[in-house]
Design a protein around this motif. Structure first.
Motif, PDB file in Angstrom:
ATOM      1  N   ILE A  81       0.837  -1.202   0.000  1.00  0.00           N
ATOM      2  CA  ILE A  81       0.000   0.000   0.000  1.00  0.00           C
ATOM      3  C   ILE A  81       0.870   1.251   0.000  1.00  0.00           C
ATOM      4  CG2 ILE A  81      -1.629   1.348   1.394  1.00  0.00           C
ATOM      5  CD1 ILE A  81      -2.811  -1.365   2.317  1.00  0.00           C
ATOM      6  N   THR A  82       1.913   1.234   0.829  1.00  0.00           N
ATOM      7  CA  THR A  82       2.822   2.382   0.896  1.00  0.00           C
ATOM      8  C   THR A  82       3.505   2.619  -0.443  1.00  0.00           C
ATOM      9  OG1 THR A  82       3.222   1.960   3.249  1.00  0.00           O
ATOM     10  CG2 THR A  82       4.828   3.351   2.105  1.00  0.00           C
ATOM     11  N   ALA A  83       3.925   1.538  -1.107  1.00  0.00           N
ATOM     12  CA  ALA A  83       4.590   1.675  -2.405  1.00  0.00           C
ATOM     13  C   ALA A  83       3.661   2.300  -3.439  1.00  0.00           C
ATOM     14  CB  ALA A  83       5.084   0.310  -2.887  1.00  0.00           C
ATOM     15  N   GLU A  84       2.400   1.835  -3.491  1.00  0.00           N
ATOM     16  CA  GLU A  84       1.476   2.373  -4.492  1.00  0.00           C
ATOM     17  C   GLU A  84       1.125   3.829  -4.230  1.00  0.00           C
ATOM     18  OE1 GLU A  84      -3.152   1.759  -5.874  1.00  0.00           O
ATOM     19  OE2 GLU A  84      -1.838  -0.017  -5.876  1.00  0.00           O
ATOM     20  N   LEU A  85       0.757   4.148  -2.996  1.00  0.00           N
ATOM     21  CA  LEU A  85       0.268   5.493  -2.718  1.00  0.00           C
ATOM     22  C   LEU A  85       1.393   6.515  -2.607  1.00  0.00           C
ATOM     23  CD1 LEU A  85      -2.670   4.738  -0.259  1.00  0.00           C
ATOM     24  CD2 LEU A  85      -2.739   5.173  -2.717  1.00  0.00           C
TER      25      LEU A  85
END
Length: 479
Positions: A81-85
């Motif tokens: 999630i951190t990578a995408e956002l």
């Protein structure tokens, strides 16, 4: 941030508003891959220091299974999630940008407050952990004024190091990480001849302490998203973030598991002795006092790295929130000498100093509880942004459709429920007061903005218009 830039397309607004603070940020040295990997490592772990209570709470088998399984149900989803956002919205507001873009200013403000409070509480734990290891070498630090003075002095000195610049902190994290892990590699190698595999299957001899067990796992393997508040300081974040997170997840899990397998297999002691700092005692049993001293030095260095990484995230989060208009402009002021958000560093350090005199278990339990509330908002924001902005350019995209994303978030959410259920009364009290305070803070800030008591960036109003449905068309290349 020039107000004229708010006319850009909605999916670019957070990048601009959170990534371009007042001051000459363009001259600041950016974080590259290796320093970023170690900053993430110290945001989350910093080494196997602090994993020992999992054995005390539930025995060797469940401790090993916990550190084997928990990364897959918690760390990996949170890192994805951190990578995408972070690549979609690469600004210093981090998760505040995500929640605000998904649900509006109130949820954005609550996310910022909950994550900031959990962050400064977490920062408060590291000087305490550092002194806990030092008091095994210097018993005078076990209690009383010498211990309090040591906590105070370490907080002041380490906060000043943070003030000197994020690039310096990043490279210091590389050195601290390698040096603090080296004694564990030596201990694990020397433990091999003494390992008896049947010890790994022990469930322990005492009643399970599930509150301690789950909080130990959670505290040692969470905070992956904290690095998102540094996205505006990273060189080519769209490329660097996903790779850095992948390396950090693998590195962190291995750093926990190798010493845990080595010590539980090689040393047989009463379960109650597995408290914070036991790895140092185990090192003495395995190799002698010289290795114990080396590990205690490593623990001090690790605590320094943890403190610096977490303090950086909290300070840059305040700066990002000021640039978005959630806080008055002066929260984003930067040092003329080091180009760092000195006020954010000062506020974060003072709050953590005040909290550092709490009981250590209450510190990490309170940090976990507030972080849990923030993570519910983060999971919801992640899924809603996929539905709401399907055409948003996402340089990295989790390869699942919305039903798969829901399942991916529901599994760790079940664990979050356990953290809440097993919390103690003092943790409920502390976190209840802080949550009510976060709600009150939102309305107080709105009052200040309405009465023009302080100067605010106006970006939040433009973003709120976009949140309410006024989206210009976006490129559907990644839909």
């Amino acid at each position: 941030m020039a107000i004229s830039e708010t006319s850009r397309s909605s999916h670019e607004l957070p990048l601009t508003t959170a990534a371009e603070p007042s001051g000459n940020k363009a001259t600041a040295k950016k974080l590259t891959l290796i320093p970023l990997v170690f900053l993430i490592y110290f945001e989350v772990a910093g080494g196997p220091f602090g994993e020992e209570p999992a054995v005390q709470a539930a025995g060797p088998l469940l401790a090993i299974l916990g550190f084997l399984i928990f990364p897959f149900i918690w760390s990996v989803p949170e890192a994805l999630i951190t990578a995408e956002l972070s690549t979609a919205f690469p600004g210093n507001g981090g998760f505040v940008i995500w929640a605000h873009r998904a649900f509006g200013s109130f949820v954005g403000s609550m996310m910022g407050s909950l994550k900031f409070l959990s962050g400064v509480i977490n920062v408060a734990s590291f000087p305490v952990l550092c002194v806990t290891y030092l008091d095994k070498l210097f018993p005078v630090l076990e209690s009383g004024w010498p211990r309090n003075v040591c906590i105070f002095a370490s907080t002041v000195v380490l906060s000043f190091l943070n003030y000197t610049g994020l690039a310096i902190v990043g490279y210091a994290a590389v050195v601290l990480g390698l040096v603090s892990l080296s004694p564990f590699l030596v201990m694990s190698a020397m433990a091999i001849p003494k390992i008896k595999p049947h010890r790994w299957g022990s469930l322990g001899t005492k009643k399970k302490d599930w509150n301690l067990y789950f909080n130990t796992l959670f505290w040692n393997l969470n905070f992956w998203d904290n690095v998102s508040t540094l996205a505006g300081e990273v060189d080519e974040p769209q490329k660097t973030f996903p790779l850095a997170l992948l390396i950090a997840v693998i590195f962190t899990c291995v750093a926990y598991l190798i010493p845990l397998f080595a010590v539980t297999g090689a040393v047989s002691v009463d379960q109650s002795r597995w408290e914070n700092g036991f790895h140092a005692e185990a090192a003495e049993m395995i190799a002698g006092k010289w290795l114990k001293i080396w590990i205690e030095i490593g623990a001090v260095l690790s605590s320094i790295g943890l403190f610096e990484a977490q303090l950086s995230s909290s300070a840059y989060q305040l700066e990002g929130m000021a640039e978005m208009g959630f806080l008055p402009k002066f929260f984003g002021v930067r040092s003329k000498w080091f180009n760092t958000p000195w006020l954010g560093i000062l506020i974060s350090a003072l709050m953590s100093l005040g909290l550092s005199y709490m009981n250590f278990t209450d510190i990490i339990s309170s940090a976990n509880f507030l972080y849990t509330l923030g993570m519910f908002l983060e999971f919801a924001s992640f899924i809603w942004l996929r539905r709401k902005l399907p055409g948003l350019k996402r340089p990295y995209r989790v390869p699942l459709k919305i039903p798969g994303l829901v399942v991916m978030c529901l599994i760790p959410s079940a664990f979050l429920v356990l953290i809440i259920v097993f919390a103690t009364k003092i943790v409920y009290l502390i976190c209840g007061v802080m949550t009510i305070g976060a709600i009150g803070w939102y309305f107080l800030i709105n009052y200040f903005r309405k009465k023009k008591i302080f100067e605010f960036n106006e970006v939040i109003d433009d973003l709120d218009n976009n949140v309410n449905g006024e989206h210009p068309k976006v490129d559907d290349h990644n839909s």
